[in-house]
Design a protein around this motif. Sequence first.
Motif, PDB file in Angstrom:
ATOM      1  N   LEU A  47       0.807  -1.223   0.000  1.00 34.93           N
ATOM      2  CA  LEU A  47       0.000   0.000   0.000  1.00 34.93           C
ATOM      3  C   LEU A  47       0.837   1.269   0.000  1.00 34.93           C
ATOM      4  CD1 LEU A  47      -2.849  -0.950   2.520  1.00 34.93           C
ATOM      5  CD2 LEU A  47      -2.767  -1.290   0.049  1.00 34.93           C
ATOM      6  N   GLY A  48       2.166   1.132   0.091  1.00 34.05           N
ATOM      7  CA  GLY A  48       3.021   2.308   0.100  1.00 34.05           C
ATOM      8  C   GLY A  48       2.863   3.146   1.353  1.00 34.05           C
ATOM      9  N   LEU A  49       2.577   2.490   2.483  1.00 32.64           N
ATOM     10  CA  LEU A  49       2.368   3.175   3.748  1.00 32.64           C
ATOM     11  C   LEU A  49       3.450   2.801   4.752  1.00 32.64           C
ATOM     12  CD1 LEU A  49      -1.487   2.587   4.130  1.00 32.64           C
ATOM     13  CD2 LEU A  49      -0.352   4.657   3.297  1.00 32.64           C
ATOM     14  N   SER A  50       3.542   3.563   5.835  1.00 39.22           N
ATOM     15  CA  SER A  50       4.454   3.204   6.917  1.00 39.22           C
ATOM     16  C   SER A  50       3.887   2.016   7.681  1.00 39.22           C
ATOM     17  CB  SER A  50       4.634   4.385   7.873  1.00 39.22           C
ATOM     18  OG  SER A  50       3.428   4.626   8.586  1.00 39.22           O
ATOM     19  N   ARG A  51       4.760   1.357   8.456  1.00 35.01           N
ATOM     20  CA  ARG A  51       4.285   0.230   9.260  1.00 35.01           C
ATOM     21  C   ARG A  51       3.264   0.704  10.290  1.00 35.01           C
ATOM     22  NH1 ARG A  51       8.968  -3.915  11.046  1.00 35.01           N
ATOM     23  NH2 ARG A  51       7.176  -4.578  12.274  1.00 35.01           N
ATOM     24  N   ASP A  52       3.499   1.874  10.882  1.00 37.99           N
ATOM     25  CA  ASP A  52       2.561   2.380  11.886  1.00 37.99           C
ATOM     26  C   ASP A  52       1.194   2.659  11.269  1.00 37.99           C
ATOM     27  OD1 ASP A  52       4.459   2.198  13.872  1.00 37.99           O
ATOM     28  OD2 ASP A  52       4.951   4.339  13.876  1.00 37.99           O
ATOM     29  N   ALA A  53       1.195   3.259  10.084  1.00 39.03           N
ATOM     30  CA  ALA A  53      -0.071   3.553   9.417  1.00 39.03           C
ATOM     31  C   ALA A  53      -0.802   2.267   9.040  1.00 39.03           C
ATOM     32  CB  ALA A  53       0.178   4.402   8.175  1.00 39.03           C
ATOM     33  N   THR A  54      -0.042   1.270   8.603  1.00 33.79           N
ATOM     34  CA  THR A  54      -0.644  -0.004   8.225  1.00 33.79           C
ATOM     35  C   THR A  54      -1.191  -0.727   9.446  1.00 33.79           C
ATOM     36  OG1 THR A  54       0.966  -0.148   6.420  1.00 33.79           O
ATOM     37  CG2 THR A  54      -0.258  -2.141   6.953  1.00 33.79           C
ATOM     38  N   ARG A  55      -0.447  -0.690  10.542  1.00 36.75           N
ATOM     39  CA  ARG A  55      -0.915  -1.310  11.785  1.00 36.75           C
ATOM     40  C   ARG A  55      -2.227  -0.662  12.235  1.00 36.75           C
ATOM     41  NH1 ARG A  55      -0.790  -5.753  15.230  1.00 36.75           N
ATOM     42  NH2 ARG A  55      -1.182  -5.055  17.369  1.00 36.75           N
ATOM     43  N   LYS A  56      -2.326   0.643  12.100  1.00 34.49           N
ATOM     44  CA  LYS A  56      -3.551   1.342  12.481  1.00 34.49           C
ATOM     45  C   LYS A  56      -4.736   0.839  11.663  1.00 34.49           C
ATOM     46  CE  LYS A  56      -5.299   6.095  13.078  1.00 34.49           C
ATOM     47  NZ  LYS A  56      -6.440   6.075  12.140  1.00 34.49           N
ATOM     48  N   LEU A  57      -4.511   0.600  10.367  1.00 35.67           N
ATOM     49  CA  LEU A  57      -5.583   0.093   9.521  1.00 35.67           C
ATOM     50  C   LEU A  57      -6.003  -1.310   9.937  1.00 35.67           C
ATOM     51  CD1 LEU A  57      -4.395   1.307   5.999  1.00 35.67           C
ATOM     52  CD2 LEU A  57      -6.164   2.319   7.452  1.00 35.67           C
ATOM     53  N   PHE A  58      -5.045  -2.160  10.293  1.00 38.60           N
ATOM     54  CA  PHE A  58      -5.375  -3.510  10.756  1.00 38.60           C
ATOM     55  C   PHE A  58      -6.192  -3.449  12.051  1.00 38.60           C
ATOM     56  CE2 PHE A  58      -1.962  -5.348   8.031  1.00 38.60           C
ATOM     57  CZ  PHE A  58      -2.693  -6.384   7.485  1.00 38.60           C
ATOM     58  N   ARG A  59      -5.773  -2.581  12.954  1.00 38.53           N
ATOM     59  CA  ARG A  59      -6.516  -2.476  14.214  1.00 38.53           C
ATOM     60  C   ARG A  59      -7.934  -1.976  13.961  1.00 38.53           C
ATOM     61  NH1 ARG A  59      -4.711  -0.998  20.243  1.00 38.53           N
ATOM     62  NH2 ARG A  59      -6.758  -0.484  21.083  1.00 38.53           N
ATOM     63  N   GLU A  60      -8.089  -1.005  13.079  1.00 39.47           N
ATOM     64  CA  GLU A  60      -9.423  -0.508  12.747  1.00 39.47           C
ATOM     65  C   GLU A  60     -10.284  -1.621  12.146  1.00 39.47           C
ATOM     66  OE1 GLU A  60      -8.648   2.736  10.140  1.00 39.47           O
ATOM     67  OE2 GLU A  60      -8.192   4.163  11.767  1.00 39.47           O
ATOM     68  N   ARG A  61      -9.679  -2.457  11.316  1.00 37.51           N
ATOM     69  CA  ARG A  61     -10.424  -3.563  10.711  1.00 37.51           C
ATOM     70  C   ARG A  61     -10.828  -4.580  11.777  1.00 37.51           C
ATOM     71  NH1 ARG A  61     -10.538  -4.518   5.309  1.00 37.51           N
ATOM     72  NH2 ARG A  61     -10.609  -2.241   5.314  1.00 37.51           N
ATOM     73  N   CYS A  62      -9.936  -4.844  12.722  1.00 39.20           N
ATOM     74  CA  CYS A  62     -10.249  -5.747  13.827  1.00 39.20           C
ATOM     75  C   CYS A  62     -11.405  -5.197  14.658  1.00 39.20           C
ATOM     76  CB  CYS A  62      -9.004  -5.949  14.698  1.00 39.20           C
ATOM     77  SG  CYS A  62      -9.203  -7.157  16.033  1.00 39.20           S
ATOM     78  N   GLU A  63     -11.345  -3.916  14.979  1.00 36.40           N
ATOM     79  CA  GLU A  63     -12.410  -3.285  15.763  1.00 36.40           C
ATOM     80  C   GLU A  63     -13.732  -3.296  15.011  1.00 36.40           C
ATOM     81  OE1 GLU A  63     -10.538   0.455  16.446  1.00 36.40           O
ATOM     82  OE2 GLU A  63      -9.585  -0.167  18.333  1.00 36.40           O
ATOM     83  N   LEU A  64     -13.680  -3.105  13.680  1.00 41.29           N
ATOM     84  CA  LEU A  64     -14.896  -3.158  12.868  1.00 41.29           C
ATOM     85  C   LEU A  64     -15.535  -4.539  12.952  1.00 41.29           C
ATOM     86  CD1 LEU A  64     -16.895  -2.158  10.692  1.00 41.29           C
ATOM     87  CD2 LEU A  64     -15.225  -2.867   8.979  1.00 41.29           C
ATOM     88  N   MET A  65     -14.728  -5.587  12.831  1.00 44.79           N
ATOM     89  CA  MET A  65     -15.263  -6.942  12.891  1.00 44.79           C
ATOM     90  C   MET A  65     -15.927  -7.216  14.242  1.00 44.79           C
ATOM     91  SD  MET A  65     -12.402  -9.249  10.970  1.00 44.79           S
ATOM     92  CE  MET A  65     -12.175  -9.169   9.200  1.00 44.79           C
ATOM     93  N   LEU A  66     -15.298  -6.771  15.310  1.00 41.44           N
ATOM     94  CA  LEU A  66     -15.876  -6.965  16.642  1.00 41.44           C
ATOM     95  C   LEU A  66     -17.159  -6.154  16.793  1.00 41.44           C
ATOM     96  CD1 LEU A  66     -12.561  -6.874  18.689  1.00 41.44           C
ATOM     97  CD2 LEU A  66     -13.980  -8.887  18.252  1.00 41.44           C
TER      98      LEU A  66
END
Length: 530
Positions: free
Chosen positions: A271-290
């Motif tokens: 995605l051409g993003l930083s690791r921190d930015a990508t981690r934030k997206l994963f966490r948001e996706r996890c929170e969405l699923m919950l």
Amino acid sequence: MQEISLLNSVIGPVMRGPSSSHCAAPYMMAKLVRELSCSDGEVLKNAVVRFDPNGSFAPVYKAQSSDENFAAGLAGAKLTDPDYRDILGRVEQGEGFQFGVEVTELENNNHPNRVDLELTVETADGTLRTDLYAGASVGGGMYYIDAMNGEPVFLTGKTATVFVWGDGAVLDAGDIAQKLASGTNTLLGTSVDPTHQRVEVSLQSLPDATVLDAIRRRDGVVAVRFGDASQYPVCTGDDLFSTADGVIAVAQQQPGSSLADAALVLEAKRLGLSRDATRKLFRERCELMLRVVAEGFDAKPEDNVMRFLTLRARKVRDANLPAGLGGPVLQDAMAGALSAMERDSNRGLVCAAPTAGSAGVVPGTLYGLIRHGIDIDGATDALQVMAVIGAVFAARGTFAAECGGCSVETGASAAMAAAGVSYAYDGDAKQCFDAASMCLMNTLGLVCDPVGGDVEIPCHARNVAGVSHAFSSAMAVLAGFDAVLQYDELVDQTVKIGSMMHPDLRCTARGGCAATKTAHRMVEAITQGI
């Protein structure tokens, strides 16, 4: 070029409806062609969607709300719009634009999910223009548009795209690309087609209106059209996910040989993003699923629009089962899977993981983990592992049940979840892939047979089974069981066996559970309003 993204293609897309192939992709395809046809201020007046009678859309497009999603995409609606589900009824009555679906033989029908789209627009001077598009939904919300007014294209929605026509465009292609990518935008590719006097420019985001207007006014430019990315823009086409060994090698380069870190590194690159930015997206996706699971538990019976099933997730979660039967983690995970699927079947906002038909397994598993000692960071790590396991599957095969049966949906999602559970309880990379392998070897040849074309029976039950399968596989591997057969080989066999299945067993509602006498009686009763 490999465009698989963990957030776009494996634990995504975020969507509405019971089928990623028949709902998510139609919405994104329709939204893209609308943007292309209305790039210069044109107004959509009429849209016709055409399915082949021998394809998979024709028998299920109403039951699986494909028409609803095509209409919403053509209307330019957002997934979060409160009136999303009302759009189809309005446009069928001619409000905004005329809309229709035709089942007719398509000239190109090389995929079960082929579709042709015909858009008629009114231009600024009041004349009418008709644009013809052709494409296919290829599973997990992924799609391509491969023809536009007779010109060959290959649009997947993974980048923003600008088309410029004219002899001046061809002559000045390099300069045009640089102008479009000015500022902080990233140029991802340029293609020149002298035959059609066309330049195609792929970008991380669409340029602003002033830049596009300047391109339109250039000498020798006769037309400009553009469409935004459907999901997170993909910034590299490197082969990142084709083999388990390749992913494990990346994991071994990370602190503690972490498979979760490998997923983060690979997706950040994609995605051409930083690791921190990508981690934030994963966490948001996890929170969405919950959140989806929580919304499912809170659903009211009077809001249920499922044709065959009633809401049972909360009942399963709160049941007092005999001591020692399954255990509370598994019970909560099963209930969570049902909750997500009930939200899915009621057209709520959900996340395909990797498909809408298997949208309960991963969220249900995460819910079970969260309820029993795994914190949100640990759950996010587990989700990253699930995603990278699914990416290897996608790189070697397909998530489209129309091509591979349910083994590429709940089979794949169970494999993903098994790896995530293994990781959550300190399994190493090999154990994660071994747990995933167990799930695949035990779901080879699983058919897709939705009763009445609805993603209810047996889909909800299969999501419950997928969660159970994930936990039992993880338990066996962590206890010392060796899957022996390699994950890559089992993915290949899953795809091969899927291609050997009779079409009636691949999401056409003509075989398996859908062909039982009880199923026929249920469908007849619903159809006749009994």
